[in-house]
Design an enzyme around this catalytic site. Structure first.
Site, PDB file in Angstrom:
ATOM      1  CG  ASP A 477      -7.289 -19.897 -93.352  1.00 29.52           C
ATOM      2  OD1 ASP A 477      -7.343 -20.801 -92.344  1.00 29.52           O
ATOM      3  OD2 ASP A 477      -8.589 -19.131 -93.276  1.00 29.52           O
ATOM      4  CG  ASP A 547     -12.428 -19.807 -87.442  1.00 24.98           C
ATOM      5  OD1 ASP A 547     -11.309 -19.134 -87.443  1.00 24.98           O
ATOM      6  OD2 ASP A 547     -12.616 -20.401 -88.718  1.00 24.98           O
TER       7      ASP A 547
HETATM    8  C1  DGJ Z   1     -10.821 -19.466 -91.400  1.00 22.53           C
HETATM    9  C2  DGJ Z   1     -10.208 -18.780 -90.530  1.00 22.53           C
HETATM   10  O1  DGJ Z   1     -10.039 -19.309 -89.251  1.00 22.53           O
HETATM   11  C3  DGJ Z   1     -10.837 -17.406 -90.374  1.00 22.53           C
HETATM   12  O2  DGJ Z   1     -10.247 -16.715 -89.435  1.00 22.53           O
HETATM   13  C4  DGJ Z   1     -10.984 -16.838 -91.859  1.00 22.53           C
HETATM   14  O3  DGJ Z   1      -9.702 -16.414 -92.279  1.00 22.53           O
HETATM   15  C5  DGJ Z   1     -11.701 -17.649 -92.685  1.00 22.53           C
HETATM   16  N1  DGJ Z   1     -11.143 -18.851 -92.796  1.00 22.53           N
HETATM   17  C6  DGJ Z   1     -11.677 -17.036 -94.080  1.00 22.53           C
HETATM   18  O4  DGJ Z   1     -11.981 -17.835 -95.182  1.00 22.53           O
END
Ligand code: DGJ
Length: 743
Positions: A477, A547
């Protein structure tokens, strides 16, 4: 595939699908662009394509009565040769000016294309690809420019990459160094680009190209949620299935520029490369600088064919061999199920249930390390939190693998929180000038990946965890951008190098992980789609697209992403309702029917689901696995756009055209609707297909011309169609078509 007229110094790259033609200009030895598009014949000379006419007001090159570059199409324009448009390379010489003249020196042709050091690129065996490199020497210094063009036997694709080497005794400063330039005669062109923001990435826009400059770009250190380095240029009449399209994509994950400059002589200059914004690179004697690779695709059959060419090309020549063939695991991720609030017991509960429903992989998301109970700290302290996981990651991973599942783990390698031992020891490893403002984003700071020792230290921490436990998957990430580029280790005159050096550091860590853990599947992610690009696809064959997990929002995001990227790259999950990003309620069926056109997985607390819903999930997993190869390797067709209509449809057809999967979606339900027929694409005309869920058998030709009837046929003459449009918002239908063998 590469034809060279040695006498006139004309080059024609052609594979029967496309042609790319350029030449060395008379007297100046500058490279002149002549044509890119549908394949044309190989001629002894391309003189007839040359346009020369001195216009009133033109400045003429010294010693020439006829040569002004003001409206001539060029391969790699520079400043100081009578061209007033944006250049592809700009050098600041020790004398302080930027006047260059790169003249043809020689060329070289190679069979095969190997990966270059440090940057992701497409590759190919000697029988698949030929590479032409043209060497140009600067008349005013020891700089040598190498322009490389790759042409593949089976793809309507030209790859471009540029390299510059300083054979001078003095340092030079690169202020602009792009990957490609293409000057094309305008045909009232329009352009498509993918723009958006966090949780609404990849919104497809189509605009008229206006006189002057238009561009999409990033200045954030990552490709970004806002724009994508994939653009397409097409004629106004171009549709999904007809018309001329030129697609351009940059294989790069940092600051990019994708620019179109339409001049007043009707030439559209298309440029892709590292964004010159905040870029300045000192090129010392004997040093080279290599640009990222750019990919150009031509289609005379509309946007869909262009997208399919990108998909096929990336699946075969960019994504690592192993992940071209191996089935991706159906996963469950605990993020939206628990956020930071979990313990071993809860995780195992989810994993046990997931395993009983046929899910292959459990991914433990953020919150397993340091003391991370909120997004407030612990990044850079990649040591398991024993409060939550008393037996550590290894203990948990072993229990999960004992369930017959694989185990995956979340990292955010590029980040640092101030409450960590890492920060206490190395506060100068943070990007930013300590004497000035250093902004935080999500309470965190960016590690200076332009420093090899930083990359090494993070690799060591990650490797220790990965060696210690049976981990087969990593979700990488990256949740904030770089807002104040500054490295504490670079001298003042090299601060303009931070952004690019940073991304090279990111690639370096990927390389190290790949080398140390060759079977590790990495999914890239950047707060969703903040770094969804072809550069990372080279290392991580799939990326968490957004997201936003709402099925209806996802229709747009996934549709947009398909412009340049294959479904096998598109991370897509079924999540809980009400949806956490938009609060919408959609059925489990619709959520599944959307997520199925991607890598597929779940991101919800599966333990909360009753038997009936659990059974639906089991069936979805079975259904996805039955069609996974079709979805990930087939030809994708966009049928109805979520940007234009209330009804959305797409489909995949297997390469042998013996099977297909069609997804149809309705945003809002309409009262007393008209009959709906969905015209399919890509089927074999003569092939008879059985439509799963009905006893209808219909010919491909008929499904493509009459279409699939979506309302119930009450006469039942054609046989019962079990799936019909539901009277409900956000409903969807999925049709599987399979060839019926004639007896
Ligand atoms: C952003 C990501 O896109 C999410 O799927 C998740 O992993 C969060 N960060 C975790 O902090």
């Amino acid at each position: 595939m590469i034809y060279v007229n040695e006498e006139n110094l004309e080059f024609h790259l052609s594979n029967g699908q496309i042609s790319y033609i350029f030449r060395v200009m008379e007297s100046t030895d500058i490279m002149e662009q002549l044509y890119f598009g549908e394949a044309v014949d190989v001629y002894p000379t391309y003189d007839f394509l040359v346009e020369r006419e001195v216009k009133p007001g033109n400045n003429l090159l010294e010693g020439s009565g006829t040569t002004s570059l003001e409206q001539i199409k060029q391969e790699f324009p520079v400043y100081g040769t009578t061209d007033f448009r944006y250049s592809a390379v700009e050098v600041e010489y020790p004398t302080g000016d930027s006047i260059s003249h790169f003249a043809f020196q020689k060329y070289e042709i190679k069979q095969g294309k190997e990966k270059v050091n440090g940057l992701p690129t497409t590759t190919g065996d000697p029988e698949e690809v030929e590479v032409l490199t043209v060497f140009l020497k600067d008349r005013y210094s020891g700089l040598v420019l190498e322009l490389s063009y790759g042409i593949y036997r089976n793809f309507p694709v030209i790859t471009r990459q540029s390299k510059i080497t300083n054979y001078d005794e003095q340092s030079m400063r690169l202020e602009r160094f792009l990957s490609m330039n293409l000057d094309m005669p305008n045909e009232d062109y329009e352009w498509l680009h993918l723009s958006g923001a966090w949780a609404r990435e990849m919104q497809l826009s189509r605009d008229k190209i206006i006189t002057g400059v238009q561009h999409v770009s990033s200045t954030r250190g990552a490709t970004g949620h806002m724009h994508n380095p994939m653009i397409a240029v097409c004629t106004p009449e171009t549709t999904e299935f007809s018309g001329k399209v030129y697609g351009f994509n940059l294989i790069y994950s940092g600051n990019f520029l994708a620019q179109i400059e339409l001049d007043t002589y009707d030439i559209a200059r298309i440029q892709l490369g590292i964004n010159p914004f905040q870029f300045s690179w000192e090129l010392a004697p004997k040093e080279s600088f290599l640009s990222p690779e750019a990919v150009m695709v031509f289609s005379s059959d509309g946007l869909n064919k262009m997208s399919q060419s990108f998909h096929d090309f990336y699946r075969e020549h960019l994504i690592a061999k192993q992940w071209q063939t191996e089935a991706r695991p159906v996963l469950i991720n605990n993020w939206e199920a628990t956020y930071f609030d979990f313990n071993e017991e809860k995780i195992l509960e989810i994993a046990e249930k997931a395993s009983s429903l046929g899910i292959d992989l459990f991914v433990l998301d953020d919150g397993w390390f340091g003391t991370r109970d909120t997004d407030n700290g612990s990044l850079g302290n990649w040591v398991e939190d024993k409060r939550k996981l008393p037996k550590g990651i290894a203990g948990l991973a072993k229990k999960i693998t004992a369930l017959g599942m694989k185990f995956g783990l979340w990292f955010e390698p590029e980040m640092i929180s101030k409450d960590t031992p890492l920060y206490k020891k190395h506060s100068d490893w943070l990007i930013g000038n300590p004497a000035k403002n250093i902004s935080h984003g999500r309470n965190q700071y960016v590690l200076d990946f332009s420093r090899p020792e930083v990359v090494e230290a993070i690799f060591e921490q990650m490797a220790a965890v990965l060696r210690d436990a049976p981990i087969s998957y990593v979700k990488w990430d990256m949740n904030r951008y770089i807002s104040e580029a500054y490295s504490n280790q670079l001298p003042a005159q090299r601060q303009g190098e931070v952004f690019h050096r940073y991304i090279l550091g990111v690639y370096e860590l990927y390389e190290k992980l790949r080398e140390a853990f060759p079977n590790l599947l990495i999914e890239s992610c950047a707060g969703g789609g903040g770094r969804f690009d072809a550069g990372l696809l080279y290392y991580a064959p799939q990326a968490w697209l957004s997201d936003d997990t709402d099925a209806i929002e996802r229709l747009k995001i996934q549709y947009g992403a398909s412009l340049g990227y294959p479904l096998s790259a598109i991370g897509s999950h079924v999540s809980v309702v009400p949806n956490h990003q938009v609060g919408r309620l959609t059925s489990l069926e619709t959520r599944g029917n959307v997520a199925m056109f991607g890598t597929f997985g779940y991101e919800l607390d599966i333990t909360q689901y009753d038997e009936a819903d659990s059974d639906k999930i089991r069936k979805q997993v079975e259904q996805f696995k039955a069609h996974q190869s079709l979805i990930h390797k087939g030809d994708f067709y966009r049928l109805k756009s979520p940007f234009e209509s209330n009804e959305i449809a797409w489909m995949v057809v297997s390469k042998d055209r013996k099977e297909a999967l069609v997804g149809w979606y309705q945003v809002l339900s309409r009262p007393n609707p008209s009959y709906q027929r969905l015209l399919l694409q890509g089927l074999a005309s003569n092939c008879a297909y059985r439509i799963d869920g009905s006893d209808q058998v219909r010919k491909g030709r008929d499904l493509m011309n009459i279409g699939l009837l979506l309302a119930d046929n009450q006469l039942k003459k054609l046989g019962e169609q079990k799936q019909t449009i539901e009277k409900a918002d956000f409903s969807s239908l999925l049709f599987y078509l399979q060839e019926v063998k004639e007896d």
